[in-house]
Design a protein around this motif. Structure first.
Motif, PDB file in Angstrom:
ATOM      1  N   GLY A  80       0.805  -1.212   0.000  1.00 50.15           N
ATOM      2  CA  GLY A  80       0.000   0.000   0.000  1.00 50.15           C
ATOM      3  C   GLY A  80       0.838   1.261   0.000  1.00 50.15           C
ATOM      4  N   PHE A  81       0.229   2.348  -0.474  1.00 55.11           N
ATOM      5  CA  PHE A  81       0.915   3.641  -0.557  1.00 55.11           C
ATOM      6  C   PHE A  81      -0.061   4.744  -0.153  1.00 55.11           C
ATOM      7  CE2 PHE A  81       2.651   0.745  -3.676  1.00 55.11           C
ATOM      8  CZ  PHE A  81       4.020   0.814  -3.437  1.00 55.11           C
ATOM      9  N   VAL A  82       0.398   5.630   0.733  1.00 49.34           N
ATOM     10  CA  VAL A  82      -0.399   6.767   1.172  1.00 49.34           C
ATOM     11  C   VAL A  82       0.354   8.039   0.806  1.00 49.34           C
ATOM     12  CG1 VAL A  82      -1.450   7.956   3.133  1.00 49.34           C
ATOM     13  CG2 VAL A  82      -1.405   5.452   3.073  1.00 49.34           C
ATOM     14  N   HIS A  83      -0.333   8.967   0.157  1.00 46.40           N
ATOM     15  CA  HIS A  83       0.276  10.256  -0.188  1.00 46.40           C
ATOM     16  C   HIS A  83       0.819  10.889   1.089  1.00 46.40           C
ATOM     17  CE1 HIS A  83       0.786  14.361  -1.526  1.00 46.40           C
ATOM     18  NE2 HIS A  83       0.465  14.025  -2.769  1.00 46.40           N
ATOM     19  N   PRO A  84       2.071  11.365   1.075  1.00 41.18           N
ATOM     20  CA  PRO A  84       2.675  11.928   2.303  1.00 41.18           C
ATOM     21  C   PRO A  84       1.828  13.007   2.970  1.00 41.18           C
ATOM     22  CG  PRO A  84       4.333  11.646   0.601  1.00 41.18           C
ATOM     23  CD  PRO A  84       3.020  11.332  -0.052  1.00 41.18           C
ATOM     24  N   ALA A  85       1.073  13.796   2.205  1.00 33.95           N
ATOM     25  CA  ALA A  85       0.253  14.856   2.795  1.00 33.95           C
ATOM     26  C   ALA A  85      -0.896  14.303   3.636  1.00 33.95           C
ATOM     27  CB  ALA A  85      -0.297  15.758   1.694  1.00 33.95           C
ATOM     28  N   TRP A  86      -1.215  13.015   3.470  1.00 37.88           N
ATOM     29  CA  TRP A  86      -2.336  12.411   4.177  1.00 37.88           C
ATOM     30  C   TRP A  86      -1.897  11.329   5.149  1.00 37.88           C
ATOM     31  CZ3 TRP A  86      -6.868  14.801   3.881  1.00 37.88           C
ATOM     32  CH2 TRP A  86      -7.057  15.705   2.819  1.00 37.88           C
ATOM     33  N   ARG A  87      -0.625  11.303   5.472  1.00 39.60           N
ATOM     34  CA  ARG A  87      -0.117  10.347   6.461  1.00 39.60           C
ATOM     35  C   ARG A  87      -0.328  10.855   7.886  1.00 39.60           C
ATOM     36  NH1 ARG A  87       5.706   8.625   3.597  1.00 39.60           N
ATOM     37  NH2 ARG A  87       4.770   7.655   1.745  1.00 39.60           N
TER      38      ARG A  87
END
Length: 331
Positions: free
Chosen positions: A99-106
């Motif tokens: 999985g990958f989460v956009h850094p702005a939404w971590r």
């Protein structure tokens, strides 16, 4: 119309929804997330619509329309994940999460919610599988701090470490000769399959080995980094004794402003081991890339390789620059 998915214990982010994969229309958004993850996590992957399409053309035990989860805030895709399973042995299966989460939404609880959803989804898939040991598997590099914390909190344990190593191209090289009776010859198209078969035979001794399929062979020969002209193949008559399947990622070099060659795919078949063949082929590979104008070499290695690969690479001047860890968790 989007097919929305209910994710339990999702964070209270205004406008957050979860949906299924929509097909090729999602590729550009996935690339955008991967590129931002590259920057935040100090990764150097090359992400493109073409690269994703190539991966998705060869998925195994994974239906992306069922086994992917995408998170959106308003009209923006902010995270995506995919799961699949593989046979590890006759008695166990691995259920893999990526999985990958956009850094702005971590750091908002999004990664935790996605991980839990994917574990439950894999449990549903595993319910129809024969009784055997069932294990969750995932991984992260040593600079993906959020992922490492997430896996530890979720009860995952490290099971294997791989490291990326590099060396300056002009560092001194040992004087080595090819073992007697062996020779390196240019790779002709007619011998690609023989080299593949020899590689697969040598891989049987490696951790996490699983028999390859015709689909794997096709994916290998159509990969953008497939470059037989760079390979160093040692022959004993008409038998492949060993190999270094070198590659050159021109796009990566251009994007990151470097001149790096990769000495990957280093395999020696059992009858020709412990004769210095891997060292000789590795030195020849470094010399070739030096003549091509490269400035550094890189490779990856399993730190617990049973054949002394790590010590071999260190003896030829390679040093660690990055570590990746594989994690397991009983289902």
């Amino acid at each position: 119309m989007l097919s929305l998915i209910r994710v339990r214990n999702a964070p209270a982010i205004p406008g957050l929804t979860f949906r299924r994969f929509r097909g090729e229309i999602d590729y550009p958004g996935m690339v955008a997330i991967l590129d931002t993850c590259n920057i935040a996590d100090h990764l150097d992957y090359i992400n493109s619509v073409e690269e994703i399409a190539a991966v998705f053309a060869h998925l195994k035990n994974c239906d992306p329309y069922r086994d992917m989860l995408c998170a959106q805030v308003g009209d923006e895709t902010v995270a995506f994940s995919r799961v699949w399973w593989v046979e590890e042995s006759e008695t166990s299966r691995l259920y893999i999460l990526l999985g990958f989460v956009h850094p702005a939404w971590r750091r908002k609880g999004l990664g935790t919610a996605i991980l839990r959803y994917n574990e439950n989804h894999l449990r549903e898939i595993a319910r129809d599988h024969a009784a055997r040991e069932k294990i969750f598997r995932t991984w992260a590099t040593d600079q993906e701090y959020g992922a490492l914390a997430l896996f530890a909190q979720a009860g995952y344990s490290s099971v294997r470490h791989y490291i990326t190593m590099s060396r300056p191209i002009d560092a001194p090289l040992p004087n080595v000769l090819m073992p007697e009776g062996l020779e390196v010859r240019p790779v002709a198209a007619d011998f690609i399959r023989s080299i593949w078969d020899a590689k697969e035979e040598a891989r049987r001794d490696h951790w996490d080995y699983r028999p390859a399929t015709e689909q794997d062979f096709h994916r290998w020969t159509t990969n953008r980094l497939f470059a037989p002209e760079l390979w160093k193949i040692a022959w004993d008559g008409d038998q492949v004794a060993g190999m270094v399947l070198n590659r050159l990622d021109k796009e990566q070099n251009e994007k990151y402003g470097r001149k790096r060659g990769y000495s990957e795919g280093i395999f020696v078949r059992r009858p020709w081991r412990r004769r210095g063949l891997a060292r000789a082929l590795l030195v020849q590979s470094i010399q070739m890339f030096r003549q091509m104008g490269m400035e550094e070499m890189a490779l990856g290695v399993d730190t617990q390789n049973p054949h002394g690969a790590l010590a071999l690479y260190q003896s030829v001047g390679y040093h660690e620059i990055k570590q990746s860890t594989f994690f397991n968790k009983p289902m």
